[in-house]
Write an enzyme that holds these catalytic residues in place. Structure first.
Site, PDB file in Angstrom:
ATOM      1  N   ILE A  25     -66.635  -9.894  38.136  1.00 48.10           N
ATOM      2  CA  ILE A  25     -66.431  -9.948  39.579  1.00 48.10           C
ATOM      3  C   ILE A  25     -67.712  -9.610  40.323  1.00 48.10           C
ATOM      4  O   ILE A  25     -67.990 -10.170  41.392  1.00 48.10           O
ATOM      5  CB  ILE A  25     -65.269  -9.018  40.010  1.00 48.10           C
ATOM      6  CG1 ILE A  25     -64.830  -9.331  41.440  1.00 48.10           C
ATOM      7  CG2 ILE A  25     -65.651  -7.548  39.881  1.00 48.10           C
ATOM      8  CD1 ILE A  25     -64.227 -10.708  41.617  1.00 48.10           C
TER       9      ILE A  25
ATOM     10  N   LYS B 217     -60.732  -3.626  44.582  1.00 49.85           N
ATOM     11  CA  LYS B 217     -59.288  -3.391  44.475  1.00 49.85           C
ATOM     12  C   LYS B 217     -58.894  -3.364  43.001  1.00 49.85           C
ATOM     13  O   LYS B 217     -59.523  -4.055  42.174  1.00 49.85           O
ATOM     14  CB  LYS B 217     -58.510  -4.454  45.255  1.00 49.85           C
ATOM     15  CG  LYS B 217     -58.713  -5.907  44.779  1.00 49.85           C
ATOM     16  CD  LYS B 217     -57.792  -6.262  43.637  1.00 49.85           C
ATOM     17  CE  LYS B 217     -58.104  -7.594  43.034  1.00 49.85           C
ATOM     18  NZ  LYS B 217     -57.336  -7.856  41.800  1.00 49.85           N
TER      19      LYS B 217
ATOM     20  N   ASP C  68     -52.820  -6.743  38.787  1.00 50.58           N
ATOM     21  CA  ASP C  68     -54.202  -6.883  39.238  1.00 50.58           C
ATOM     22  C   ASP C  68     -54.334  -8.079  40.182  1.00 50.58           C
ATOM     23  O   ASP C  68     -54.874  -7.938  41.280  1.00 50.58           O
ATOM     24  CB  ASP C  68     -55.159  -7.003  38.057  1.00 50.58           C
ATOM     25  CG  ASP C  68     -56.601  -7.116  38.499  1.00 50.58           C
ATOM     26  OD1 ASP C  68     -57.192  -6.084  38.855  1.00 50.58           O
ATOM     27  OD2 ASP C  68     -57.135  -8.246  38.490  1.00 50.58           O
TER      28      ASP C  68
ATOM     29  N   SER D 292     -74.564   0.043  34.894  1.00 46.63           N
ATOM     30  CA  SER D 292     -73.515  -0.522  34.051  1.00 46.63           C
ATOM     31  C   SER D 292     -73.802  -0.123  32.614  1.00 46.63           C
ATOM     32  O   SER D 292     -74.949  -0.237  32.162  1.00 46.63           O
ATOM     33  CB  SER D 292     -73.481  -2.049  34.176  1.00 46.63           C
ATOM     34  OG  SER D 292     -72.418  -2.599  33.436  1.00 46.63           O
TER      35      SER D 292
END
Length: 308
Positions: A14, A90, A168, A36
């Site tokens: 994403i 989200k 999700d 990351s």
């Protein structure tokens, strides 16, 4: 006005598909670095974790969290402790209580906290809300079905506790209806279907109720093949409204009235900039509460194991 010095935390699908292009197109931001544990971004300083990143780049003002929901709280809390503004993908956390804690901390420190709902930024959502405002809604049918192997390939986290499973994507639909329909919506019934080898559901059916007994039914499924379905069908006393393609297309009585290219994440970053500069919060948990209620009260059935 100088651009906001921002870092991305979590460099998965994403982040690469949506966050990076949206940031590159917005002069309000300068992407300083990324953190990351497994990925690096060519041409940009990359670190294994937020602690190292912020130690090396104290000039960073804000962070955008694209990591999995199971780890989001600890990372967001650390960022707020370091007086950084925070934007959350989200869902905003793994639990409601986690997000409540972040809200308290952001308020105490007068920092921006933005719980994003990208589907609310789809082109037809606000036009739908305006069209519905002057009409009596009789029924709502939500059909949100997609192929998990296409949209979440190899993402084992989604099947672990806290990963939400089919919720999700399903929470995207709930974020739209909690924006365009009268409130409050309450859960009346739910059935959740768990693969025998997973900790989260692969499909679910919800029955919600709005003011005056308004019936709202939702079907979520990760097993869809072929054409994908992201539709909200609403019957009113003055015609039928259909939102399709995730809220980007709107039809009224079969006639297309809205269709526009995807600018969901571009709109989110456009909204985050003034929140940072004004040190404000934007945290709406209506959709997240409905998901929590479904997990708490829904009946559970076991279905075939999920094989990637």
């Amino acid at each position: 006005m100088s651009p906001i010095q921002l870092a991305i935390i979590g460099l998965g699908k994403i982040a690469r598909d949506q966050h990076l292009p949206s940031l590159a197109a917005n002069p309000n931001y300068h992407l300083v670095a990324v953190a990351s544990p497994h990925n690096k971004l060519d041409g940009t300083p990359s670190y294994p974790n937020i602690e190292t990143l912020l130690r090396e780049h104290p000039e960073i003002e804000a962070v955008s969290l694209c990591c999995t929901p199971q780890v989001r709280y600890e990372i967001a809390r650390y960022a707020l402790e370091q007086n950084k503004h925070v934007m959350l993908e989200k869902p905003p956390g793994a639990t409601l209580n986690e997000v409540a804690g972040l809200v308290d901390m952001a308020q105490q420190r007068q920092l921006a906290l933005f719980a994003t709902w990208h589907s609310r930024e789809a082109a037809a959502v606000e036009p739908a809300r305006e069209w519905l405002a002057g009409r009596t809604i009789r029924s709502v049918q939500v059909t949100w079905k997609e192929d998990v192997r296409v949209w979440h390939p190899g993402q084992a986290w989604i099947w672990k506790a806290g990963g939400l499973g089919v919720f999700d994507p399903g929470i995207n639909a709930l974020s739209i209806i909690t924006r365009i329909l009268p409130q409050p919506l309450v859960l009346k019934d739910a059935e959740l279907h768990f693969p025998s080898n997973c900790e989260t559901p692969i499909a679910a059916e919800l029955t919600l109720q709005g003011p005056g007994g308004l019936p709202v039914r939702a079907e979520f499924d990760f097993r869809q093949t072929g054409p994908q379905s992201w539709d909200i069908d609403i019957e009113t006393d003055d015609g039928r409204l259909l939102l399709s393609k995730g809220g980007s297309v709107m039809h009224v009585d079969g006639k297309q009235t809205v269709s526009a290219p995807d600018r969901e994440y571009a709109n989110l970053y456009a909204r985050f900039a003034p929140l940072v500069r004004e040190r404000r919060l934007d945290v709406d948990l209506a959709a997240f509460r409905l998901v929590a209620d479904a997990f708490m009260c829904g009946r559970r059935s076991v279905v075939d194991p999920f094989i990637e």
